[in-house]
Write a protein that holds these residues in place. Structure first.
Motif, PDB file in Angstrom:
ATOM      1  N   CYS A 148      -7.166  -1.445   1.907  1.00  0.00           N
ATOM      2  CA  CYS A 148      -6.206  -1.960   2.624  1.00  0.00           C
ATOM      3  C   CYS A 148      -6.464  -2.491   4.079  1.00  0.00           C
ATOM      4  O   CYS A 148      -7.573  -1.533   4.498  1.00  0.00           O
ATOM      5  CB  CYS A 148      -5.188  -0.854   2.572  1.00  0.00           C
ATOM      6  SG  CYS A 148      -3.598  -1.131   3.622  1.00  0.00           S
ATOM      7  N   TYR A 201      -4.865  -1.800   6.665  1.00  0.00           N
ATOM      8  CA  TYR A 201      -4.486  -1.162   7.891  1.00  0.00           C
ATOM      9  C   TYR A 201      -5.187   0.449   8.220  1.00  0.00           C
ATOM     10  O   TYR A 201      -5.863   0.513   8.963  1.00  0.00           O
ATOM     11  CB  TYR A 201      -3.116  -0.641   7.340  1.00  0.00           C
ATOM     12  CG  TYR A 201      -2.176  -0.275   8.474  1.00  0.00           C
ATOM     13  CD1 TYR A 201      -2.558  -0.309   9.684  1.00  0.00           C
ATOM     14  CD2 TYR A 201      -0.695  -0.065   8.233  1.00  0.00           C
ATOM     15  CE1 TYR A 201      -1.665   0.422  10.696  1.00  0.00           C
ATOM     16  CE2 TYR A 201       0.153   0.150   9.100  1.00  0.00           C
ATOM     17  CZ  TYR A 201      -0.475   0.365  10.678  1.00  0.00           C
ATOM     18  OH  TYR A 201       0.700   0.799  11.579  1.00  0.00           O
ATOM     19  N   HIS A 202      -5.492   1.139   7.015  1.00  0.00           N
ATOM     20  CA  HIS A 202      -6.363   2.349   7.184  1.00  0.00           C
ATOM     21  C   HIS A 202      -7.386   2.476   6.375  1.00  0.00           C
ATOM     22  O   HIS A 202      -7.873   3.782   6.162  1.00  0.00           O
ATOM     23  CB  HIS A 202      -5.386   3.409   7.187  1.00  0.00           C
ATOM     24  CG  HIS A 202      -3.904   3.616   8.110  1.00  0.00           C
ATOM     25  ND1 HIS A 202      -2.855   3.012   7.362  1.00  0.00           N
ATOM     26  CD2 HIS A 202      -3.772   3.772   9.282  1.00  0.00           C
ATOM     27  CE1 HIS A 202      -1.797   3.027   8.357  1.00  0.00           C
ATOM     28  NE2 HIS A 202      -2.481   3.220   9.492  1.00  0.00           N
ATOM     29  N   GLY A 203      -7.673   1.385   5.619  1.00  0.00           N
ATOM     30  CA  GLY A 203      -8.938   1.362   4.662  1.00  0.00           C
ATOM     31  C   GLY A 203      -8.767   2.272   3.444  1.00  0.00           C
ATOM     32  O   GLY A 203      -9.740   2.435   2.825  1.00  0.00           O
ATOM     33  N   TRP A 204      -7.601   2.506   2.851  1.00  0.00           N
ATOM     34  CA  TRP A 204      -7.647   3.240   1.559  1.00  0.00           C
ATOM     35  C   TRP A 204      -8.091   2.121   0.660  1.00  0.00           C
ATOM     36  O   TRP A 204      -7.875   1.006   0.698  1.00  0.00           O
ATOM     37  CB  TRP A 204      -6.141   3.369   1.341  1.00  0.00           C
ATOM     38  CG  TRP A 204      -5.481   4.754   1.798  1.00  0.00           C
ATOM     39  CD1 TRP A 204      -5.844   5.139   3.243  1.00  0.00           C
ATOM     40  CD2 TRP A 204      -4.499   5.337   1.284  1.00  0.00           C
ATOM     41  NE1 TRP A 204      -5.177   6.129   3.646  1.00  0.00           N
ATOM     42  CE2 TRP A 204      -3.977   6.544   2.843  1.00  0.00           C
ATOM     43  CE3 TRP A 204      -3.626   5.622   0.329  1.00  0.00           C
ATOM     44  CZ2 TRP A 204      -3.086   7.189   2.508  1.00  0.00           C
ATOM     45  CZ3 TRP A 204      -2.469   6.256   0.246  1.00  0.00           C
ATOM     46  CH2 TRP A 204      -2.466   7.515   1.483  1.00  0.00           C
ATOM     47  N   HIS A 238       0.579   4.024   1.312  1.00  0.00           N
ATOM     48  CA  HIS A 238       0.552   4.751   2.456  1.00  0.00           C
ATOM     49  C   HIS A 238       1.552   4.445   3.510  1.00  0.00           C
ATOM     50  O   HIS A 238       2.462   5.188   3.891  1.00  0.00           O
ATOM     51  CB  HIS A 238      -1.039   4.644   3.316  1.00  0.00           C
ATOM     52  CG  HIS A 238      -1.250   5.472   4.485  1.00  0.00           C
ATOM     53  ND1 HIS A 238      -2.049   5.036   5.450  1.00  0.00           N
ATOM     54  CD2 HIS A 238      -0.818   6.486   4.890  1.00  0.00           C
ATOM     55  CE1 HIS A 238      -1.962   5.765   6.429  1.00  0.00           C
ATOM     56  NE2 HIS A 238      -1.267   6.815   6.098  1.00  0.00           N
ATOM     57  N   ARG A 239       1.447   3.187   4.301  1.00  0.00           N
ATOM     58  CA  ARG A 239       2.297   2.769   5.321  1.00  0.00           C
ATOM     59  C   ARG A 239       2.896   1.371   4.740  1.00  0.00           C
ATOM     60  O   ARG A 239       3.509   0.875   5.463  1.00  0.00           O
ATOM     61  CB  ARG A 239       1.896   2.959   6.473  1.00  0.00           C
ATOM     62  CG  ARG A 239       1.654   4.098   7.138  1.00  0.00           C
ATOM     63  CD  ARG A 239       2.907   5.027   7.291  1.00  0.00           C
ATOM     64  NE  ARG A 239       2.593   6.231   7.882  1.00  0.00           N
ATOM     65  CZ  ARG A 239       2.594   7.475   7.171  1.00  0.00           C
ATOM     66  NH1 ARG A 239       2.730   7.348   5.876  1.00  0.00           N
ATOM     67  NH2 ARG A 239       2.272   8.656   7.564  1.00  0.00           N
ATOM     68  N   LEU A 240       2.887   1.151   3.331  1.00  0.00           N
ATOM     69  CA  LEU A 240       3.233   0.027   2.863  1.00  0.00           C
ATOM     70  C   LEU A 240       2.793  -1.349   3.351  1.00  0.00           C
ATOM     71  O   LEU A 240       3.540  -2.498   3.395  1.00  0.00           O
ATOM     72  CB  LEU A 240       4.962   0.088   3.014  1.00  0.00           C
ATOM     73  CG  LEU A 240       5.699   1.386   2.512  1.00  0.00           C
ATOM     74  CD1 LEU A 240       6.992   1.268   2.597  1.00  0.00           C
ATOM     75  CD2 LEU A 240       5.273   1.754   1.181  1.00  0.00           C
ATOM     76  N   ALA A 241       1.588  -1.354   3.932  1.00  0.00           N
ATOM     77  CA  ALA A 241       1.143  -2.471   4.619  1.00  0.00           C
ATOM     78  C   ALA A 241       1.010  -3.405   3.069  1.00  0.00           C
ATOM     79  O   ALA A 241       0.453  -3.177   2.228  1.00  0.00           O
ATOM     80  CB  ALA A 241      -0.393  -2.350   4.973  1.00  0.00           C
ATOM     81  N   CYS A 273       0.783  -1.177   0.170  1.00  0.00           N
ATOM     82  CA  CYS A 273       0.140   0.080  -0.015  1.00  0.00           C
ATOM     83  C   CYS A 273       0.960   1.240  -0.066  1.00  0.00           C
ATOM     84  O   CYS A 273       1.963   1.272   0.667  1.00  0.00           O
ATOM     85  CB  CYS A 273      -0.802   0.002   1.267  1.00  0.00           C
ATOM     86  SG  CYS A 273      -1.878   1.442   1.615  1.00  0.00           S
TER      87      CYS A 273
HETATM   88  S1  FES Z   1      -1.104   1.322   4.937  1.00  0.00           S
HETATM   89 FE1  FES Z   1      -2.798   0.971   3.828  1.00  0.00          FE
HETATM   90  S2  FES Z   1      -4.069   2.431   4.127  1.00  0.00           S
HETATM   91 FE2  FES Z   1      -2.560   2.760   5.493  1.00  0.00          FE
END
Ligand code: FES
Ligand SMILES: [Fe+2]
Length: 345
Positions: A82, A84-87, A65-68, A63
């Motif tokens: 995603c 982690y934070h739902g993007w 954002h934070r590479l999840a 991802c």
């Molecule tokens: S790491 Fe994917 S939405 Fe934050």
């Protein structure tokens, strides 16, 4: 003073050649996928996710954002969300929602993902071209021909490059040595003359030789040694997919398709199917072909995995070729042509 040509390291065509982005690769067998995903996949040494958002799409593994890992995400309203934070991401890779900033806000351009240029289904497999492909997925009309029955050989990952595996499946001089336990005829050592015909991103060749009977390995009668003539028509489609049509003269044609997924620098996943006229008409069972091809493949794998470098040299002088090797020399020309794409802007 040392000669730099003697000490320069050879260039090798490996599974991580970036020009491979411009060709089709299989990445999964549909029957092995438990639903639309997201499924983690690896291609040319890079991780991705394969996910069906209406159509199959292939997106980067992390991802933005934070590479999840997006493989931990879920499908929500036709988008990949995603964990982690739902993007949320569309099949095109576009980020369509960032819940934490609310609706009607600007999504940063770097939140969008680069999706693979094309994804398709063929031969029971999902195929991916990371960039716009220069050649089509190989055509094999027997797949849609009711006269041919299907035997799916179990998917296997070999510690070898896809180019080496294609090299092996195209090789006409190894049968009496590598395959003494199955098809190899120890009295058929000399490779007769044959022609190789190049056609764009493909080439083909016809080879006549003698072989042991198809079911010798399964009969358990190791002293039984019946040989017969067969005609093998090879075709290689870029980058390194192999089609082998075998005419036994008396028992209907057998077509073997070897499709390769260059996973990473050391590993290649092979998807192989046998299409045979004698399966469709009941003279043989698919299990016969599966068991036999698995044994032939085991002989090849055992040898190939011992090659130290997982690639094929592109420079002359590293290997020694003979007239028996015309077909695998042509493979090297094809690989060199693919490699030149790296020099184009
Ligand atoms: S790491 Fe994917 S939405 Fe934050
Ligand atoms: Fe072989």
């Amino acid at each position: 003073m040392s000669d730099p040509n003697q000490t320069a390291s050879p260039r090798w065509f490996t599974n991580e050649n970036t020009a491979l982005r411009q060709f089709w690769h299989p990445v999964a067998r549909l029957d092995d996928l438990d639903g639309p995903g997201p499924h983690p996949i690896r291609l040319l040494g890079v991780d991705y996710v394969l996910v069906k958002l209406g159509e199959w799409t292939v997106l980067p593994a992390a991802c933005p954002h934070r590479l999840a890992p997006l493989s931990a995400g879920t499908i929500v309203d036709g988008h990949l969300q995603c964990a982690y934070h739902g993007w949320c991401f569309a099949a095109s890779g576009a980020c369509v929602d960032i819940p934490a900033i609310g609706p009607n806000t600007t999504i940063p351009p770097s939140a969008h993902l680069d999706a693979a240029a094309q994804v398709d289904e063929r031969y029971g497999l999902v195929w991916v071209a990371l960039d716009e492909p220069l050649s089509p997925i190989p055509e094999n009309p027997e797949w849609d021909d009711d006269a041919f029955g299907l035997a799916v050989i179990p998917t296997g990952t070999w510690n070898a490059s896809a180019a080496q595996m294609a090299d092996n499946f195209l090789d006409v001089a190894h049968f009496p040595f590598t395959h003494l336990g199955t098809i190899g005829d120890p009295d058929d050592l000399v490779v007769g003359d044959y022609e190789v015909v190049r056609d764009g991103w493909s080439f083909s060749a016809v080879h006549h030789h003698s072989s042991k009977v198809l079911n010798d390995a399964q009969s358990g009668e190791t002293d039984r040694f019946e040989t017969f003539h067969r005609t093998m028509t090879f075709r290689c489609d870029a980058p390194h997919h192999v089609r082998l049509q075998i005419d036994y003269g008396h028992d209907g044609d057998l077509v073997l398709l070897f499709f390769h997924q260059p996973v990473d620098i050391d590993n290649t996943t092979m998807y192989c199917v046998a299409l045979a006229e004698n399966i469709a008409d009941g003279r043989q069972q698919p299990e016969d072909h599966i068991a036999f091809q698995a044994e032939v493949g085991r002989e090849d794998k055992e040898l190939l995995e011992q090659l130290a470098v997982k690639g094929i040299p592109l420079e002359p002088g590293v290997e020694t070729h003979t007239k028996a090797d015309k077909i695998t020399v042509e493979l090297r020309r094809l690989l060199a042509d693919i490699d030149t794409l790296n020099q184009q802007p």
